[in-house]
Write an enzyme that holds these catalytic residues in place. Sequence first.
Site, PDB file in Angstrom:
ATOM      1  N   ASN A 130       0.868  -1.184   0.000  1.00  0.00           N
ATOM      2  CA  ASN A 130       0.000   0.000   0.000  1.00  0.00           C
ATOM      3  C   ASN A 130       0.903   1.232   0.000  1.00  0.00           C
ATOM      4  O   ASN A 130       1.503   1.556   1.027  1.00  0.00           O
ATOM      5  CB  ASN A 130      -0.887  -0.059   1.261  1.00  0.00           C
ATOM      6  CG  ASN A 130      -1.687   1.213   1.468  1.00  0.00           C
ATOM      7  OD1 ASN A 130      -1.787   2.057   0.582  1.00  0.00           O
ATOM      8  ND2 ASN A 130      -2.254   1.348   2.657  1.00  0.00           N
ATOM      9  N   LYS A 160       0.124   4.249  -0.151  1.00  0.00           N
ATOM     10  CA  LYS A 160      -0.516   5.417   0.478  1.00  0.00           C
ATOM     11  C   LYS A 160      -0.287   6.659  -0.407  1.00  0.00           C
ATOM     12  O   LYS A 160      -0.249   6.526  -1.618  1.00  0.00           O
ATOM     13  CB  LYS A 160       0.008   5.598   1.904  1.00  0.00           C
ATOM     14  CG  LYS A 160      -0.127   4.299   2.722  1.00  0.00           C
ATOM     15  CD  LYS A 160       0.093   4.489   4.188  1.00  0.00           C
ATOM     16  CE  LYS A 160      -0.090   3.153   4.895  1.00  0.00           C
ATOM     17  NZ  LYS A 160       0.048   3.264   6.344  1.00  0.00           N
ATOM     18  N   HIS A 174      -9.407   1.149   5.240  1.00  0.00           N
ATOM     19  CA  HIS A 174      -8.108   1.333   5.892  1.00  0.00           C
ATOM     20  C   HIS A 174      -8.301   2.274   7.081  1.00  0.00           C
ATOM     21  O   HIS A 174      -9.104   3.200   7.027  1.00  0.00           O
ATOM     22  CB  HIS A 174      -7.091   1.910   4.906  1.00  0.00           C
ATOM     23  CG  HIS A 174      -5.695   1.865   5.461  1.00  0.00           C
ATOM     24  ND1 HIS A 174      -5.236   2.795   6.355  1.00  0.00           N
ATOM     25  CD2 HIS A 174      -4.686   0.983   5.286  1.00  0.00           C
ATOM     26  CE1 HIS A 174      -3.991   2.488   6.700  1.00  0.00           C
ATOM     27  NE2 HIS A 174      -3.634   1.387   6.061  1.00  0.00           N
ATOM     28  N   GLU A 180      -6.712   4.674   8.100  1.00  0.00           N
ATOM     29  CA  GLU A 180      -6.518   6.106   7.789  1.00  0.00           C
ATOM     30  C   GLU A 180      -7.772   6.691   7.131  1.00  0.00           C
ATOM     31  O   GLU A 180      -8.091   7.865   7.317  1.00  0.00           O
ATOM     32  CB  GLU A 180      -5.261   6.267   6.914  1.00  0.00           C
ATOM     33  CG  GLU A 180      -3.997   6.008   7.740  1.00  0.00           C
ATOM     34  CD  GLU A 180      -2.819   5.436   6.979  1.00  0.00           C
ATOM     35  OE1 GLU A 180      -2.800   5.475   5.735  1.00  0.00           O
ATOM     36  OE2 GLU A 180      -1.900   4.909   7.648  1.00  0.00           O
ATOM     37  N   GLU A 226      -5.083  -4.983  10.774  1.00  0.00           N
ATOM     38  CA  GLU A 226      -4.007  -4.018  11.003  1.00  0.00           C
ATOM     39  C   GLU A 226      -4.231  -3.278  12.322  1.00  0.00           C
ATOM     40  O   GLU A 226      -5.009  -2.317  12.370  1.00  0.00           O
ATOM     41  CB  GLU A 226      -3.978  -2.991   9.864  1.00  0.00           C
ATOM     42  CG  GLU A 226      -3.722  -3.595   8.508  1.00  0.00           C
ATOM     43  CD  GLU A 226      -3.192  -2.552   7.539  1.00  0.00           C
ATOM     44  OE1 GLU A 226      -2.087  -2.751   7.027  1.00  0.00           O
ATOM     45  OE2 GLU A 226      -3.868  -1.530   7.324  1.00  0.00           O
ATOM     46  N   GLY A 284       2.953   2.090  10.733  1.00  0.00           N
ATOM     47  CA  GLY A 284       3.901   3.175  10.511  1.00  0.00           C
ATOM     48  C   GLY A 284       4.651   3.589  11.763  1.00  0.00           C
ATOM     49  O   GLY A 284       5.289   4.638  11.797  1.00  0.00           O
ATOM     50  N   SER A 316       3.853  -2.372  10.130  1.00  0.00           N
ATOM     51  CA  SER A 316       5.315  -2.445  10.249  1.00  0.00           C
ATOM     52  C   SER A 316       5.894  -3.806   9.838  1.00  0.00           C
ATOM     53  O   SER A 316       6.849  -4.295  10.451  1.00  0.00           O
ATOM     54  CB  SER A 316       5.759  -2.059  11.664  1.00  0.00           C
ATOM     55  OG  SER A 316       5.342  -0.733  11.958  1.00  0.00           O
TER      56      SER A 316
HETATM   57  P1  PGA Z   1       3.155   0.153   7.597  1.00  0.00           P
HETATM   58  O1  PGA Z   1       1.675   0.378   7.057  1.00  0.00           O
HETATM   59  O2  PGA Z   1       3.673  -1.114   6.979  1.00  0.00           O
HETATM   60  O3  PGA Z   1       3.929   1.358   7.153  1.00  0.00           O
HETATM   61  O4  PGA Z   1       3.057   0.028   9.088  1.00  0.00           O
HETATM   62  C1  PGA Z   1       0.776  -0.685   6.940  1.00  0.00           C
HETATM   63  C2  PGA Z   1      -0.551  -0.214   6.385  1.00  0.00           C
HETATM   64  O5  PGA Z   1      -1.086   0.804   6.857  1.00  0.00           O
HETATM   65  O6  PGA Z   1      -1.110  -0.838   5.462  1.00  0.00           O
END
Ligand code: PGA
Length: 259
Positions: free
Chosen positions: A10, A12, A102, A104, A174, A180, A220
């Site tokens: 992803n 983003k 997601h 976010e 997640e 992140g 992560s």
């Molecule tokens: P990340 O993000 O691997 O940077 O932690 C995962 C995600 O939000 O899909």
Amino acid sequence: MSRKPILAGNWKMNLDYKAGMSLVQDLGSALVDKDHDPSRAEAVVIPPFTGIRTVQVLVEGDKLPIAWGAQDISAHDDGAYTGEVSGEMLKALNCSYVVVGHSERREYHNETDEVVNAKAKKVIEYGMTPIVCCGEPLEVRKAGKHVEHTVAQITADLAGIDAADVAKLVIAYEPIWAIGTGETATADDAQEVCGALRKAVGDLYDGPTAEAVRIQYGGSVKPGNVVEIMGKPDVDGALVGGASLKAGDFASIVTFYQK
Ligand code: PGA
């Protein structure tokens, strides 16, 4: 029944179309260098909308073993919805997958389970596969209510979707506190919730549907922890943010099965 692992990057809101083009080219070469066997694991990239066409042209032209998708979809078919992108538009770009719900999107765009459910249905209606995300914030984890929380999300997100479609879709667990942050849930944490989600699908539908649905862990994931996470019985893949922006790292994640 064997579920094919799915490793999805992803991106983003990173990489303009030119940077996305370089990344996909580098990823294609890295997968060749590593002798990636697409029958062992599926690689997916999920660029911002502006990068999808370039990825499509490159992957189709060079026949790279990479699928692609989108980070969001409109719950509407067409019309006066400024800024939104429809299922028909994504299908026309041969997207295989669309991420819905997601954390976010849920947090910054107030997407409720009702919206996520409507979007998941749109993805299916247009012949693509939803990657339906769920996950708990830190307070919920600290209160020990993470299983309850994620099972309730998925129950609402899948409402009204029939068993045959659920069997084909992807769920991504997640934990928000691990996204992140460099903070990874342990492989056992990932298994606990992925196992509970599979059981929930079994309770909501039936055994064969629960056996078929693919469940990813995200938060992560890196080359250094993917093997342990993927070793868990109910973890069928990873949804990867940061580490998917580096071709070498993402290629190592996709080829986790070689370790
Ligand atoms: P990340 O993000 O691997 O940077 O932690 C995962 C995600 O939000 O899909």
